[in-house]
Motif scaffolding. Sequence first.
Motif, PDB file in Angstrom:
ATOM      1  N   LYS A 206      -7.471 -10.889  -3.834  1.00  0.00           N
ATOM      2  CA  LYS A 206      -6.118 -11.190  -4.314  1.00  0.00           C
ATOM      3  C   LYS A 206      -5.417  -9.916  -4.747  1.00  0.00           C
ATOM      4  O   LYS A 206      -4.230  -9.712  -4.454  1.00  0.00           O
ATOM      5  N   LEU A 207      -6.134  -9.048  -5.430  1.00  0.00           N
ATOM      6  CA  LEU A 207      -5.563  -7.773  -5.856  1.00  0.00           C
ATOM      7  C   LEU A 207      -5.231  -6.890  -4.659  1.00  0.00           C
ATOM      8  O   LEU A 207      -4.171  -6.247  -4.613  1.00  0.00           O
ATOM      9  N   VAL A 208      -6.128  -6.854  -3.691  1.00  0.00           N
ATOM     10  CA  VAL A 208      -5.929  -6.006  -2.512  1.00  0.00           C
ATOM     11  C   VAL A 208      -4.772  -6.516  -1.676  1.00  0.00           C
ATOM     12  O   VAL A 208      -3.872  -5.754  -1.291  1.00  0.00           O
ATOM     13  N   ASP A 209      -4.765  -7.810  -1.378  1.00  0.00           N
ATOM     14  CA  ASP A 209      -3.745  -8.381  -0.496  1.00  0.00           C
ATOM     15  C   ASP A 209      -2.351  -8.302  -1.100  1.00  0.00           C
ATOM     16  O   ASP A 209      -1.353  -8.125  -0.382  1.00  0.00           O
ATOM     17  N   SER A 210      -2.250  -8.411  -2.402  1.00  0.00           N
ATOM     18  CA  SER A 210      -0.935  -8.382  -3.054  1.00  0.00           C
ATOM     19  C   SER A 210      -0.399  -6.962  -3.226  1.00  0.00           C
ATOM     20  O   SER A 210       0.808  -6.758  -3.360  1.00  0.00           O
ATOM     21  N   GLY A 211      -1.287  -5.992  -3.249  1.00  0.00           N
ATOM     22  CA  GLY A 211      -0.893  -4.619  -3.528  1.00  0.00           C
ATOM     23  C   GLY A 211      -1.088  -4.241  -4.983  1.00  0.00           C
ATOM     24  O   GLY A 211      -0.868  -3.093  -5.373  1.00  0.00           O
ATOM     25  N   ALA A 212      -1.508  -5.210  -5.803  1.00  0.00           N
ATOM     26  CA  ALA A 212      -1.696  -4.945  -7.225  1.00  0.00           C
ATOM     27  C   ALA A 212      -2.809  -3.930  -7.478  1.00  0.00           C
ATOM     28  O   ALA A 212      -2.765  -3.186  -8.464  1.00  0.00           O
ATOM     29  N   LEU A 213      -3.790  -3.883  -6.584  1.00  0.00           N
ATOM     30  CA  LEU A 213      -4.894  -2.933  -6.767  1.00  0.00           C
ATOM     31  C   LEU A 213      -4.389  -1.501  -6.688  1.00  0.00           C
ATOM     32  O   LEU A 213      -4.893  -0.613  -7.378  1.00  0.00           O
ATOM     33  N   PHE A 214      -3.395  -1.260  -5.847  1.00  0.00           N
ATOM     34  CA  PHE A 214      -2.802   0.080  -5.744  1.00  0.00           C
ATOM     35  C   PHE A 214      -2.192   0.489  -7.077  1.00  0.00           C
ATOM     36  O   PHE A 214      -2.334   1.638  -7.517  1.00  0.00           O
ATOM     37  N   LEU A 215      -1.523  -0.453  -7.736  1.00  0.00           N
ATOM     38  CA  LEU A 215      -0.915  -0.164  -9.028  1.00  0.00           C
ATOM     39  C   LEU A 215      -1.979   0.125 -10.083  1.00  0.00           C
ATOM     40  O   LEU A 215      -1.820   1.021 -10.923  1.00  0.00           O
ATOM     41  N   ILE A 216      -3.088  -0.612 -10.015  1.00  0.00           N
ATOM     42  CA  ILE A 216      -4.204  -0.375 -10.931  1.00  0.00           C
ATOM     43  C   ILE A 216      -4.790   1.012 -10.718  1.00  0.00           C
ATOM     44  O   ILE A 216      -5.048   1.757 -11.671  1.00  0.00           O
ATOM     45  N   HIS A 217      -4.991   1.394  -9.458  1.00  0.00           N
ATOM     46  CA  HIS A 217      -5.544   2.706  -9.158  1.00  0.00           C
ATOM     47  C   HIS A 217      -4.602   3.815  -9.630  1.00  0.00           C
ATOM     48  O   HIS A 217      -5.057   4.846 -10.148  1.00  0.00           O
ATOM     49  N   ALA A 218      -3.291   3.618  -9.464  1.00  0.00           N
ATOM     50  CA  ALA A 218      -2.323   4.614  -9.928  1.00  0.00           C
ATOM     51  C   ALA A 218      -2.442   4.800 -11.437  1.00  0.00           C
ATOM     52  O   ALA A 218      -2.425   5.926 -11.946  1.00  0.00           O
ATOM     53  N   HIS A 219      -2.561   3.706 -12.149  1.00  0.00           N
ATOM     54  CA  HIS A 219      -2.741   3.758 -13.602  1.00  0.00           C
ATOM     55  C   HIS A 219      -4.012   4.522 -13.969  1.00  0.00           C
ATOM     56  O   HIS A 219      -3.989   5.417 -14.827  1.00  0.00           O
ATOM     57  N   GLN A 220      -5.118   4.193 -13.299  1.00  0.00           N
ATOM     58  CA  GLN A 220      -6.397   4.827 -13.637  1.00  0.00           C
ATOM     59  C   GLN A 220      -6.371   6.326 -13.365  1.00  0.00           C
ATOM     60  O   GLN A 220      -6.842   7.130 -14.179  1.00  0.00           O
ATOM     61  N   ILE A 221      -5.833   6.721 -12.227  1.00  0.00           N
ATOM     62  CA  ILE A 221      -5.756   8.139 -11.877  1.00  0.00           C
ATOM     63  C   ILE A 221      -4.861   8.889 -12.859  1.00  0.00           C
ATOM     64  O   ILE A 221      -5.166  10.012 -13.284  1.00  0.00           O
ATOM     65  N   SER A 222      -3.768   8.254 -13.245  1.00  0.00           N
ATOM     66  CA  SER A 222      -2.776   8.928 -14.081  1.00  0.00           C
ATOM     67  C   SER A 222      -3.292   9.273 -15.469  1.00  0.00           C
ATOM     68  O   SER A 222      -2.775  10.184 -16.119  1.00  0.00           O
ATOM     69  N   LEU A 223      -4.307   8.568 -15.940  1.00  0.00           N
ATOM     70  CA  LEU A 223      -4.815   8.816 -17.292  1.00  0.00           C
ATOM     71  C   LEU A 223      -5.386  10.224 -17.444  1.00  0.00           C
ATOM     72  O   LEU A 223      -5.528  10.721 -18.566  1.00  0.00           O
ATOM     73  N   SER A 224      -5.699  10.858 -16.333  1.00  0.00           N
ATOM     74  CA  SER A 224      -6.216  12.233 -16.408  1.00  0.00           C
ATOM     75  C   SER A 224      -5.177  13.201 -16.967  1.00  0.00           C
ATOM     76  O   SER A 224      -5.508  14.314 -17.384  1.00  0.00           O
TER      77      SER A 224
END
Length: 272
Positions: A206-224
């Motif tokens: 569901k996360l992958v198909d909706s594109g929400a996983l991309f937003l999650i990954h952006a958040h995780q990467i940005s914390l650096s």
Amino acid sequence: MAQNGLVPVTFSRHGRCYWTRFMSYQFAANRAECAIVFQEAQQAAATFPILFKKTARGYEPTGILSVLKDRPTPFVSQAGRWLAAYVPSALRCYPFQAAPTGRKKADQAPLFQLNVDESSGLLSDDPKDEAFFDNTGAVSPALREVKIFLQARAAACEATLALCQIIDSLGLFEPIASHDGIPLPPDKFGVSVQRLKTLSQFEKLKLVDSGALFLIHAHQISLSHCGWLFRAHQQLAQQNPQEKYTENSDISGFLYAMANAQNDDFLGTNGV
């Protein structure tokens, strides 16, 4: 004309008014955060931390411009130059803003109220500047460009809210007060790594198909970026308060170097 802050743009009020395009980002110098949309998540993640904020409309991703309360953002120089690698879309149309009305067009595009900050110093009575309206009462070509941009961003906001709703429905948001020992602004949320690990295969799809996983990954990467943003604040605090950093100061050079590195690592290979 009167300086009244943010007001709706109307012909009755602005029919004989003019405006100039901003030449400085000084208006953003004291902003601690800036809402972003899904379409710019990759560029934003390459530039500053992304957290989530709970609003009346739901959760929305927010770019963090300052990690310390009441401190100006290091991304704006004394001369008003934007020093980061990416300019958030919400900052590009100053002094104009779009306020959602909660209604939609027949094609389901969201409607919004166009507002203008009359205290910006960018409004005038000089016909040499950009007009709000033409002689027939129609929106001028220059202002129409602003409306088109803000209409597209309003649609992107709706799509981003929908993605955040999916993330929320899976119980993934959790309060976040710090990252790697760096204190973060209050009342912000991150994505729970532990909850991610427990998702079922169906929920992951569901996360992958909706594109929400991309937003999650952006958040995780940005914390650096939390660490170097905190260090940027420290460098600013060590300088003479009467001598804010200039284009050639250490902090300015530090941010330029970070911006260039991020451009190479994150943006260059994607043709942005």
